[in-house]
Design a protein around this motif. Structure first.
Motif, PDB file in Angstrom:
ATOM      1  N   LEU A 157       4.530 -13.617 -22.182  1.00 23.26           N
ATOM      2  CA  LEU A 157       5.795 -13.739 -22.898  1.00 23.26           C
ATOM      3  C   LEU A 157       6.854 -12.829 -22.293  1.00 23.26           C
ATOM      4  O   LEU A 157       8.003 -13.240 -22.064  1.00 23.26           O
ATOM      5  CB  LEU A 157       5.590 -13.397 -24.379  1.00 23.26           C
ATOM      6  CG  LEU A 157       6.826 -13.508 -25.278  1.00 23.26           C
ATOM      7  CD1 LEU A 157       7.342 -14.931 -25.294  1.00 23.26           C
ATOM      8  CD2 LEU A 157       6.503 -13.041 -26.691  1.00 23.26           C
ATOM      9  N   VAL A 158       6.475 -11.570 -22.025  1.00 22.25           N
ATOM     10  CA  VAL A 158       7.420 -10.619 -21.428  1.00 22.25           C
ATOM     11  C   VAL A 158       7.869 -11.112 -20.055  1.00 22.25           C
ATOM     12  O   VAL A 158       9.056 -11.075 -19.717  1.00 22.25           O
ATOM     13  CB  VAL A 158       6.777  -9.217 -21.320  1.00 22.25           C
ATOM     14  CG1 VAL A 158       7.657  -8.292 -20.494  1.00 22.25           C
ATOM     15  CG2 VAL A 158       6.545  -8.633 -22.704  1.00 22.25           C
ATOM     16  N   LEU A 159       6.911 -11.586 -19.260  1.00 23.78           N
ATOM     17  CA  LEU A 159       7.251 -12.093 -17.928  1.00 23.78           C
ATOM     18  C   LEU A 159       8.176 -13.302 -18.022  1.00 23.78           C
ATOM     19  O   LEU A 159       9.115 -13.443 -17.219  1.00 23.78           O
ATOM     20  CB  LEU A 159       5.978 -12.463 -17.166  1.00 23.78           C
ATOM     21  CG  LEU A 159       5.072 -11.295 -16.737  1.00 23.78           C
ATOM     22  CD1 LEU A 159       3.801 -11.825 -16.089  1.00 23.78           C
ATOM     23  CD2 LEU A 159       5.809 -10.355 -15.776  1.00 23.78           C
ATOM     24  N   SER A 160       7.935 -14.162 -19.024  1.00 19.91           N
ATOM     25  CA  SER A 160       8.790 -15.344 -19.213  1.00 19.91           C
ATOM     26  C   SER A 160      10.202 -14.939 -19.588  1.00 19.91           C
ATOM     27  O   SER A 160      11.183 -15.483 -19.066  1.00 19.91           O
ATOM     28  CB  SER A 160       8.199 -16.249 -20.299  1.00 19.91           C
ATOM     29  OG  SER A 160       6.931 -16.696 -19.935  1.00 19.91           O
ATOM     30  N   VAL A 161      10.310 -13.964 -20.515  1.00 21.97           N
ATOM     31  CA  VAL A 161      11.633 -13.488 -20.936  1.00 21.97           C
ATOM     32  C   VAL A 161      12.381 -12.872 -19.760  1.00 21.97           C
ATOM     33  O   VAL A 161      13.569 -13.138 -19.549  1.00 21.97           O
ATOM     34  CB  VAL A 161      11.501 -12.464 -22.089  1.00 21.97           C
ATOM     35  CG1 VAL A 161      12.843 -11.806 -22.369  1.00 21.97           C
ATOM     36  CG2 VAL A 161      10.966 -13.139 -23.340  1.00 21.97           C
ATOM     37  N   THR A 170     -10.129 -11.573 -28.803  1.00 21.92           N
ATOM     38  CA  THR A 170      -8.814 -11.689 -29.465  1.00 21.92           C
ATOM     39  C   THR A 170      -7.803 -10.733 -28.855  1.00 21.92           C
ATOM     40  O   THR A 170      -6.659 -11.103 -28.559  1.00 21.92           O
ATOM     41  CB  THR A 170      -8.946 -11.412 -30.974  1.00 21.92           C
ATOM     42  OG1 THR A 170      -9.899 -12.312 -31.529  1.00 21.92           O
ATOM     43  CG2 THR A 170      -7.606 -11.582 -31.668  1.00 21.92           C
ATOM     44  N   VAL A 171      -8.216  -9.479 -28.669  1.00 22.03           N
ATOM     45  CA  VAL A 171      -7.318  -8.483 -28.066  1.00 22.03           C
ATOM     46  C   VAL A 171      -6.905  -8.918 -26.663  1.00 22.03           C
ATOM     47  O   VAL A 171      -5.732  -8.818 -26.271  1.00 22.03           O
ATOM     48  CB  VAL A 171      -7.997  -7.099 -28.033  1.00 22.03           C
ATOM     49  CG1 VAL A 171      -7.178  -6.129 -27.198  1.00 22.03           C
ATOM     50  CG2 VAL A 171      -8.175  -6.567 -29.442  1.00 22.03           C
ATOM     51  N   ALA A 172      -7.877  -9.426 -25.912  1.00 22.40           N
ATOM     52  CA  ALA A 172      -7.579  -9.861 -24.546  1.00 22.40           C
ATOM     53  C   ALA A 172      -6.568 -11.002 -24.539  1.00 22.40           C
ATOM     54  O   ALA A 172      -5.621 -11.021 -23.735  1.00 22.40           O
ATOM     55  CB  ALA A 172      -8.866 -10.280 -23.843  1.00 22.40           C
ATOM     56  N   VAL A 173      -6.768 -11.971 -25.470  1.00 21.50           N
ATOM     57  CA  VAL A 173      -5.839 -13.104 -25.551  1.00 21.50           C
ATOM     58  C   VAL A 173      -4.441 -12.637 -25.928  1.00 21.50           C
ATOM     59  O   VAL A 173      -3.440 -13.077 -25.354  1.00 21.50           O
ATOM     60  CB  VAL A 173      -6.359 -14.142 -26.570  1.00 21.50           C
ATOM     61  CG1 VAL A 173      -5.289 -15.204 -26.854  1.00 21.50           C
ATOM     62  CG2 VAL A 173      -7.624 -14.805 -26.056  1.00 21.50           C
ATOM     63  N   VAL A 174      -4.357 -11.726 -26.926  1.00 25.48           N
ATOM     64  CA  VAL A 174      -3.053 -11.200 -27.357  1.00 25.48           C
ATOM     65  C   VAL A 174      -2.358 -10.470 -26.209  1.00 25.48           C
ATOM     66  O   VAL A 174      -1.155 -10.636 -25.984  1.00 25.48           O
ATOM     67  CB  VAL A 174      -3.225 -10.262 -28.577  1.00 25.48           C
ATOM     68  CG1 VAL A 174      -1.914  -9.537 -28.880  1.00 25.48           C
ATOM     69  CG2 VAL A 174      -3.687 -11.044 -29.791  1.00 25.48           C
ATOM     70  N   VAL A 175      -3.135  -9.649 -25.488  1.00 27.28           N
ATOM     71  CA  VAL A 175      -2.553  -8.905 -24.364  1.00 27.28           C
ATOM     72  C   VAL A 175      -2.030  -9.853 -23.301  1.00 27.28           C
ATOM     73  O   VAL A 175      -0.913  -9.711 -22.796  1.00 27.28           O
ATOM     74  CB  VAL A 175      -3.602  -7.933 -23.766  1.00 27.28           C
ATOM     75  CG1 VAL A 175      -3.097  -7.355 -22.450  1.00 27.28           C
ATOM     76  CG2 VAL A 175      -3.918  -6.818 -24.757  1.00 27.28           C
ATOM     77  N   VAL A 176      -2.865 -10.863 -22.966  1.00 26.83           N
ATOM     78  CA  VAL A 176      -2.443 -11.833 -21.949  1.00 26.83           C
ATOM     79  C   VAL A 176      -1.204 -12.596 -22.409  1.00 26.83           C
ATOM     80  O   VAL A 176      -0.245 -12.792 -21.647  1.00 26.83           O
ATOM     81  CB  VAL A 176      -3.601 -12.814 -21.639  1.00 26.83           C
ATOM     82  CG1 VAL A 176      -3.110 -13.958 -20.755  1.00 26.83           C
ATOM     83  CG2 VAL A 176      -4.744 -12.084 -20.961  1.00 26.83           C
ATOM     84  N   PHE A 177      -1.190 -13.024 -23.686  1.00 28.10           N
ATOM     85  CA  PHE A 177      -0.039 -13.754 -24.220  1.00 28.10           C
ATOM     86  C   PHE A 177       1.220 -12.898 -24.195  1.00 28.10           C
ATOM     87  O   PHE A 177       2.302 -13.371 -23.825  1.00 28.10           O
ATOM     88  CB  PHE A 177      -0.341 -14.203 -25.652  1.00 28.10           C
ATOM     89  CG  PHE A 177       0.797 -14.917 -26.310  1.00 28.10           C
ATOM     90  CD1 PHE A 177       1.083 -16.240 -26.012  1.00 28.10           C
ATOM     91  CD2 PHE A 177       1.618 -14.253 -27.221  1.00 28.10           C
ATOM     92  CE1 PHE A 177       2.147 -16.895 -26.616  1.00 28.10           C
ATOM     93  CE2 PHE A 177       2.685 -14.898 -27.820  1.00 28.10           C
ATOM     94  CZ  PHE A 177       2.935 -16.226 -27.515  1.00 28.10           C
ATOM     95  N   THR A 178       1.080 -11.620 -24.594  1.00 23.97           N
ATOM     96  CA  THR A 178       2.228 -10.711 -24.599  1.00 23.97           C
ATOM     97  C   THR A 178       2.779 -10.513 -23.196  1.00 23.97           C
ATOM     98  O   THR A 178       3.998 -10.541 -22.972  1.00 23.97           O
ATOM     99  CB  THR A 178       1.824  -9.350 -25.203  1.00 23.97           C
ATOM    100  OG1 THR A 178       1.295  -9.542 -26.512  1.00 23.97           O
ATOM    101  CG2 THR A 178       3.022  -8.417 -25.262  1.00 23.97           C
TER     102      THR A 178
END
Length: 434
Positions: A81-85, A70-78
């Motif tokens: 998301l930051v890279l997309s922004v 879960t932590v890994a998925v959240v980190v990857v998603f974050t």
């Protein structure tokens, strides 16, 4: 005991002997445990031990694994998301810059001068004399090489300033009218933006109508009203494209040395064709107190040049008394809407709280009030055009009283429009009684 021996015919090998004893593990197996020889035990003593758990079999291990995943998925998603922004932001900035560069390329044929930021610093003597400050920047007094005084607005809040800057340069730079402020030049040096206007020594109309004193003679006030109306009429009808200002208020009316008014600050302006009767806006534009009702709700009608007419009407009512200086003389005066109070006073023929000594000045006061009330009719279809407003202001006689825009009995038509006249149109009624 087992014996292993193998002897071919021609060769003889020694045999290997293996001996072991069979432990008693039945009890351990019955309990679901492993059986082993007892550590440091004697002879054939055995002991039972728990079966070792395979990796991942335990609930704690499972929880740990799930938490880690879960932590890994959240980190990857974050991170994504930051890279997309960041990517979208950079892409948007590049698109805005391309749009801005194209605008500057198209603007080369126009008359305004393009200054560097170093020029702006020199013109303003290192930003020595500050004239004022607004939401989008600070205005400084300056002088260009031919000793011409200018007012330099340095845009400080770049976020959202791209559209404002292009609106300002693209609208004022293309027009020239005695009642519209003249743009001398602009600065677009990297992300530094500045607008250079002609300098108007008498500041804004707000300075004179908010003091609580009659600083301008009534005849001059009438001429200022006519000048503003002519400036707006030029924007609505005199240009190749119709220019809607959307922010008419005393702060944005500047006065030259002869108190001739000039419409300024086109940051919220919108251009459209003269044939276009409806303008699409995503949000209300303007200043609270001067924004037309249709800006907030399309139930009153569509946004158009009539929105400027409404703002002009509120401006006229400010000029004749000022809502800040309004005293109705009643205990509940704070609950009385100033324009409604003006309408009631005119309708009843009662004396205004503002003391006007000469009858000529009283006539000017009433004229400005009546025209202002015509302009602030709730429904755009009930408001006059700026051409009709000029005719009323320049007419010798007082205009007729408009319908009461504050009457609670008014009901709009089912199609969203509204007409206060049965028969003749509002323009015919106005123009026929000037």
């Amino acid at each position: 005991m087992y014996n292993i021996s193998y002897v071919p015919k021609a060769v003889h090998y020694d045999y290997v002997r293996l001996n072991w004893s069979k432990p008693s593990c039945a009890n351990c197996e019955a309990k679901g445990e492993y059986c082993r020889l007892k550590i440091n035990g004697t002879n054939d003593e055995t002991e039972c031990v728990d079966i070792p758990k395979q990796p991942g079999d335990g609930s704690s291990n499972k929880k740990a694994i799930i938490a880690g995943v879960t932590v890994a998925v959240v980190v990857v998603f974050t991170v994504l998301l930051v890279l997309s922004v960041v990517f979208i932001s950079k892409k948007r900035k590049k698109e805005q810059q391309k749009k801005f560069e194209k605008f500057l390329e198209d603007y080369k044929a126009l008359r305004s001068i393009r200054f560097s930021y170093a020029d702006i610093r020199k013109i303003t003597y290192q930003f020595k004399e500050k004239l004022g400050q607004g939401g989008y920047g600070t205005v400084y007094k300056g002088k260009i090489s031919d000793d011409t005084l200018v007012a330099v607005k340095v845009l400080s809040n770049f976020k959202g300033n791209g559209e404002e800057f292009i609106n300002e340069v693209g609208t004022i730079g293309r027009i020239h009218h005695i009642n519209v402020v003249r743009l001398v030049g602009f600065c677009a040096d990297g992300y530094r933006r500045a607008l250079v206007y002609e300098f108007l020594p008498n500041d804004s109309l707000q300075k004179f109508i908010s003091s609580g004193k009659q600083l301008i003679r009534w005849e001059m006030l009438e001429q200022i009203a006519i000048g503003i109306a002519k400036g707006l009429d030029y924007l609505h009808q005199g240009c190749n494209q119709r220019i809607l200002h959307f922010d008419i208020k005393p702060h944005n009316i500047l006065l030259d040395q002869n108190f001739s008014p000039k419409v300024a600050d086109f940051g919220l302006a919108k251009l459209c064709s003269k044939e276009q009767s409806i303008v699409f806006v995503t949000a209300a534009r303007g200043t609270i107190g001067y924004i037309s009702p249709e800006m907030f709700s399309r139930n009153y009608g569509n946004v158009s040049y009539k929105s400027d007419v409404y703002s002009f009407g509120m401006l006229l009512l400010d000029m004749i008394g000022g809502r800040k200086n309004f005293h109705a003389g009643a205990d509940d005066s704070s609950q009385i809407y100033y324009p409604e109070w003006v309408y009631n006073q005119l309708e009843k023929g009662e004396t205004f709280s503002i003391q006007i000594a000469e009858e000529k000045n009283s006539k000017i006061f009433k004229k400005l009030a009546i025209v202002g009330l015509w302009c602030i009719q709730w429904y755009p279809a009930d408001r006059p055009s700026m051409k009709a407003v000029i005719q009323m202001l320049e007419g010798e006689n007082l205009p007729i009283m408009p319908p009461n825009p504050f009457a609670s009995s008014k009901v709009g038509k089912t199609d969203g429009s509204f007409s206060t006249w049965e028969g003749d149109s509002i323009s015919e009624a106005i123009e026929g009684n000037c």
